[in-house]
Design a protein around this motif. Structure first.
Motif, PDB file in Angstrom:
ATOM      1  N   ASN A 114       0.864  -0.990   0.263  1.00 18.69           N
ATOM      2  CA  ASN A 114       0.129  -0.119  -0.296  1.00 18.69           C
ATOM      3  C   ASN A 114       0.712   1.064   0.363  1.00 18.69           C
ATOM      4  O   ASN A 114       1.827   0.573   0.541  1.00 18.69           O
ATOM      5  CB  ASN A 114      -1.241  -0.223   1.446  1.00 18.69           C
ATOM      6  CG  ASN A 114      -2.818   0.746   0.955  1.00 18.69           C
ATOM      7  OD1 ASN A 114      -2.258   0.889   0.096  1.00 18.69           O
ATOM      8  ND2 ASN A 114      -3.780   0.034   1.166  1.00 18.69           N
ATOM      9  N   ALA A 115      -0.045   2.651  -0.484  1.00 17.92           N
ATOM     10  CA  ALA A 115       1.258   3.673   0.224  1.00 17.92           C
ATOM     11  C   ALA A 115       0.059   4.897  -0.174  1.00 17.92           C
ATOM     12  O   ALA A 115      -1.047   5.261   0.090  1.00 17.92           O
ATOM     13  CB  ALA A 115       1.580   3.727  -1.299  1.00 17.92           C
ATOM     14  N   ASN A 116       0.862   5.379   0.435  1.00 16.01           N
ATOM     15  CA  ASN A 116       0.485   7.378   1.028  1.00 16.01           C
ATOM     16  C   ASN A 116       1.650   8.073   1.020  1.00 16.01           C
ATOM     17  O   ASN A 116       2.929   7.917   0.974  1.00 16.01           O
ATOM     18  CB  ASN A 116      -0.284   7.578   2.406  1.00 16.01           C
ATOM     19  CG  ASN A 116       0.113   6.757   3.675  1.00 16.01           C
ATOM     20  OD1 ASN A 116       1.224   7.587   3.714  1.00 16.01           O
ATOM     21  ND2 ASN A 116      -0.231   6.126   4.420  1.00 16.01           N
ATOM     22  N   LYS A 171       6.756   0.397  -5.444  1.00 12.49           N
ATOM     23  CA  LYS A 171       5.777   0.616  -4.818  1.00 12.49           C
ATOM     24  C   LYS A 171       4.384   1.602  -5.071  1.00 12.49           C
ATOM     25  O   LYS A 171       4.604   2.256  -5.620  1.00 12.49           O
ATOM     26  CB  LYS A 171       6.443   2.099  -3.721  1.00 12.49           C
ATOM     27  CG  LYS A 171       5.730   2.324  -1.468  1.00 12.49           C
ATOM     28  CD  LYS A 171       6.270   2.839  -1.335  1.00 12.49           C
ATOM     29  CE  LYS A 171       5.112   3.503   0.241  1.00 12.49           C
ATOM     30  NZ  LYS A 171       4.737   1.740   1.058  1.00 12.49           N
ATOM     31  N   ALA A 172       3.111   1.441  -4.114  1.00 10.95           N
ATOM     32  CA  ALA A 172       1.948   1.864  -4.661  1.00 10.95           C
ATOM     33  C   ALA A 172       0.936   1.368  -4.092  1.00 10.95           C
ATOM     34  O   ALA A 172       1.064   0.945  -3.609  1.00 10.95           O
ATOM     35  CB  ALA A 172       1.573   1.269  -6.580  1.00 10.95           C
ATOM     36  N   SER A 173      -0.790   1.709  -4.072  1.00 17.04           N
ATOM     37  CA  SER A 173      -1.365   1.709  -3.404  1.00 17.04           C
ATOM     38  C   SER A 173      -1.773   0.279  -3.916  1.00 17.04           C
ATOM     39  O   SER A 173      -1.161  -0.067  -5.386  1.00 17.04           O
ATOM     40  CB  SER A 173      -2.862   2.279  -3.807  1.00 17.04           C
ATOM     41  OG  SER A 173      -2.154   3.685  -2.835  1.00 17.04           O
ATOM     42  N   HIS A 174      -2.481  -0.819  -2.869  1.00 16.89           N
ATOM     43  CA  HIS A 174      -2.317  -2.035  -3.424  1.00 16.89           C
ATOM     44  C   HIS A 174      -3.356  -2.033  -4.836  1.00 16.89           C
ATOM     45  O   HIS A 174      -3.134  -3.157  -5.281  1.00 16.89           O
ATOM     46  CB  HIS A 174      -3.873  -2.642  -2.234  1.00 16.89           C
ATOM     47  CG  HIS A 174      -3.347  -4.185  -2.455  1.00 16.89           C
ATOM     48  ND1 HIS A 174      -2.635  -5.364  -2.578  1.00 16.89           N
ATOM     49  CD2 HIS A 174      -4.743  -5.460  -2.282  1.00 16.89           C
ATOM     50  CE1 HIS A 174      -3.095  -6.490  -2.191  1.00 16.89           C
ATOM     51  NE2 HIS A 174      -4.394  -6.102  -2.389  1.00 16.89           N
ATOM     52  N   PHE A 175      -4.464  -1.165  -5.380  1.00 18.63           N
ATOM     53  CA  PHE A 175      -5.338  -1.270  -6.133  1.00 18.63           C
ATOM     54  C   PHE A 175      -3.867  -0.803  -7.181  1.00 18.63           C
ATOM     55  O   PHE A 175      -4.703  -1.803  -8.576  1.00 18.63           O
ATOM     56  CB  PHE A 175      -6.328  -0.513  -5.907  1.00 18.63           C
ATOM     57  CG  PHE A 175      -5.712   0.251  -6.284  1.00 18.63           C
ATOM     58  CD1 PHE A 175      -5.848   1.547  -7.330  1.00 18.63           C
ATOM     59  CD2 PHE A 175      -5.427   1.729  -5.410  1.00 18.63           C
ATOM     60  CE1 PHE A 175      -5.552   2.737  -8.277  1.00 18.63           C
ATOM     61  CE2 PHE A 175      -4.708   2.554  -5.169  1.00 18.63           C
ATOM     62  CZ  PHE A 175      -5.152   3.515  -6.700  1.00 18.63           C
ATOM     63  N   CYS A 176      -3.040  -1.372  -7.563  1.00 22.12           N
ATOM     64  CA  CYS A 176      -2.464  -0.562  -8.650  1.00 22.12           C
ATOM     65  C   CYS A 176      -1.962  -1.989  -8.822  1.00 22.12           C
ATOM     66  O   CYS A 176      -1.056  -2.395 -10.347  1.00 22.12           O
ATOM     67  CB  CYS A 176      -1.263  -0.001  -8.389  1.00 22.12           C
ATOM     68  SG  CYS A 176      -2.146   1.585  -7.892  1.00 22.12           S
ATOM     69  N   GLY A 177      -1.628  -3.111  -8.158  1.00 22.78           N
ATOM     70  CA  GLY A 177      -1.424  -4.762  -9.156  1.00 22.78           C
ATOM     71  C   GLY A 177       0.420  -4.647  -9.060  1.00 22.78           C
ATOM     72  O   GLY A 177       0.536  -5.367  -9.906  1.00 22.78           O
TER      73      GLY A 177
END
Length: 468
Positions: free
Chosen positions: A346-348, A450-456
């Motif tokens: 995940n990411a923020n 790294k990216a938010s989870h929805f990016c796969g």
């Protein structure tokens, strides 16, 4: 499962036993919400999902050996014991709260905008120096995941370490009514879930809903360097235990000095960090084997929890040294010729900066493979832009990015004064990005994914770590 008889379960969740006589002393083997997992003696809770309604599987689960079913409507053909409730989701939470009371073990709750899972892992590792610990698996930390974590607690567990994740107001209240923590840790108030919580003050308000549902004489453990948490005064008449880097409190703090703090910090690059742990007037040399200053905060939170549960400082330091990462969270994968930093769960903005800090410590070429950050509200473009600028400030060699919002990451790099970071943007074509990165890497590289989870982006890690 101790005391999970049909009558006790019905009473705990406010349900009515509508059919099926059974041994009044018989206890459930497990509580299950996936009909495919039901085996002999399990209780199946029929959840209505967006795509699937668990009620349609009631006949099947009895054929699979289910002990009982909890449901919102009376089945047409009643094969076995059923508990009828108004809401099976509410029933699931009520059963979890009941079972945790039955187990009667200390509960450590963990929440925060960033670092919940890493802190959970650190705390569990420290407590394992003295106790049998049950912890949240993966990120089973929401209104479905938390009850399932509770139900999976072994009867010989001596402490439960439960992660509690939210994205909206009221969710923490529902989680807190289940967990009723004896010790509550809040890691930070960062920039995430702004789409629902609006501001960091909104995040603080939502997270601290838990304070109304702590066990009597509970211990609250807070990051004393966080500008929002350091303003929290007494909880249930007791001052929180504040931790952080350096003994002195920040200027806006309502407390004097930190109870647990680190100093004499020495980075060992990607091999981790050395520091001196100070607690209760004692000091010990400590080592975190995971890179990144944020992991010192995880260690300090674990030290505070360990102290609250009676561990010695030597036991705490040993537990900190034994801590390791898990997949998707600053997980270093050594491929021999190159190193992959798998941080793609995940990411923020806060966790992005922390991951970039870790990457910047690497020798050889540094490559950031980044994607969109979700749930950032009206400032989402600005926040992506600022992460891009931060990456350029840290002189990362290459940025590979995909995603609609990640165009702002690239723009943040482009517009940074005298930037040296080179970049390639792939629009929304993640497959093209993945193929390009795999062809681009060379011996000596360190690659952050790294990216938010929805990016796969897990598939990018998988391809990088299978490369021959």
């Amino acid at each position: 499962m101790k005391q999970m008889t049909l009558q006790n379960m019905a009473q705990a969740c406010g349900g009515t036993v509508i059919a099926g006589a059974c041994d009044s002393k018989k206890e459930a083997a497990r509580i299950v919400i996936d009909s495919r997992e039901v085996t002999q003696g399990d209780v199946f809770v029929a959840i209505r999902g967006e795509r699937v309604d668990g009620h349609q599987f009631i006949p099947a689960v009895f054929q699979q050996g289910a002990f009982a079913v909890i449901c919102e409507q009376k089945p047409e053909d009643i094969i076995g014991p059923c508990i009828l409730v108004e809401s099976t989701r509410d029933a699931l939470r009520a059963l979890a709260a009941f079972y945790l009371d039955v187990l009667n073990i200390p509960v450590v709750g963990i929440t925060g905008s960033v670092g919940k899972t890493s802190t959970k892992e650190m705390i569990a590792r420290v407590l394992q120096q003295k106790y049998i610990v049950h912890k949240t698996a993966g990120n089973f930390n929401n209104e479905i995941g938390l009850p399932l974590t509770v139900f999976s607690t072994p009867e010989d567990a001596q402490v439960a370490v439960l992660e509690m994740g939210i994205s909206d107001f009221g969710e923490m209240t529902r989680l807190a009514k289940i967990a009723r923590p004896n010790i509550m840790v809040i890691t930070n108030i960062g920039i995430c879930h702004l789409e629902y919580l609006g501001t960091r003050d909104g995040i603080l308000k939502a997270k601290t809903e838990v304070f109304d549902y702590l066990k009597p004489d509970a211990t609250v453990v807070l990051n004393g360097d966080d500008d929002k948490l350091c303003t929290v005064k007494a909880v249930q008449g007791e001052a929180p235990v504040f931790y952080g880097i350096g003994e002195e409190a920040p200027g806006e703090a309502v407390y004097g000095k930190k109870a647990v703090y680190a100093d004499d910090i020495v980075s060992r690059g990607l091999r981790g960090i050395d520091f001196v742990l100070n607690q209760n007037g004692q000091s010990r040399n400590a080592h975190v084997a995971i890179p990144g200053e944020h992991n010192i905060y995880n260690a300090l939170a674990a030290a505070a929890v360990g102290d609250a549960l009676g561990l010695t400082l030597d036991e705490i330091v040993a537990g900190i040294a034994a801590a390791r990462t898990i997949g998707g969270r600053t997980n270093l994968i050594d491929m021999g010729d190159y190193l992959v930093i798998d941080d793609c769960y995940n990411a923020n903005p806060v966790s992005m900066r922390a991951a970039i800090d870790v990457l910047a410590q690497a020798d050889g070429r540094t490559i950031a493979v980044l994607g969109d950050m979700g749930e950032l509200g009206i400032d989402e473009k600005k926040l992506h832009y600022e992460v891009g600028a931060y990456l350029a400030e840290k002189h990362i060699d290459w940025l590979f990015a995909a995603g609609e919002l990640s165009r702002e990451l690239v723009r943040g790099v482009e517009e940074y004064p005298d930037f040296t970071t080179q970049f390639d943007y792939f629009g929304t074509d993640t497959d093209a990005l993945c193929n390009c990165v795999c062809d681009f890497i060379q011996p000596g590289d360190t690659i952050l994914v790294k990216a938010s989870h929805f990016c796969g982006y897990t598939r990018i890690v998988e391809k990088l770590t299978k490369k021959s």
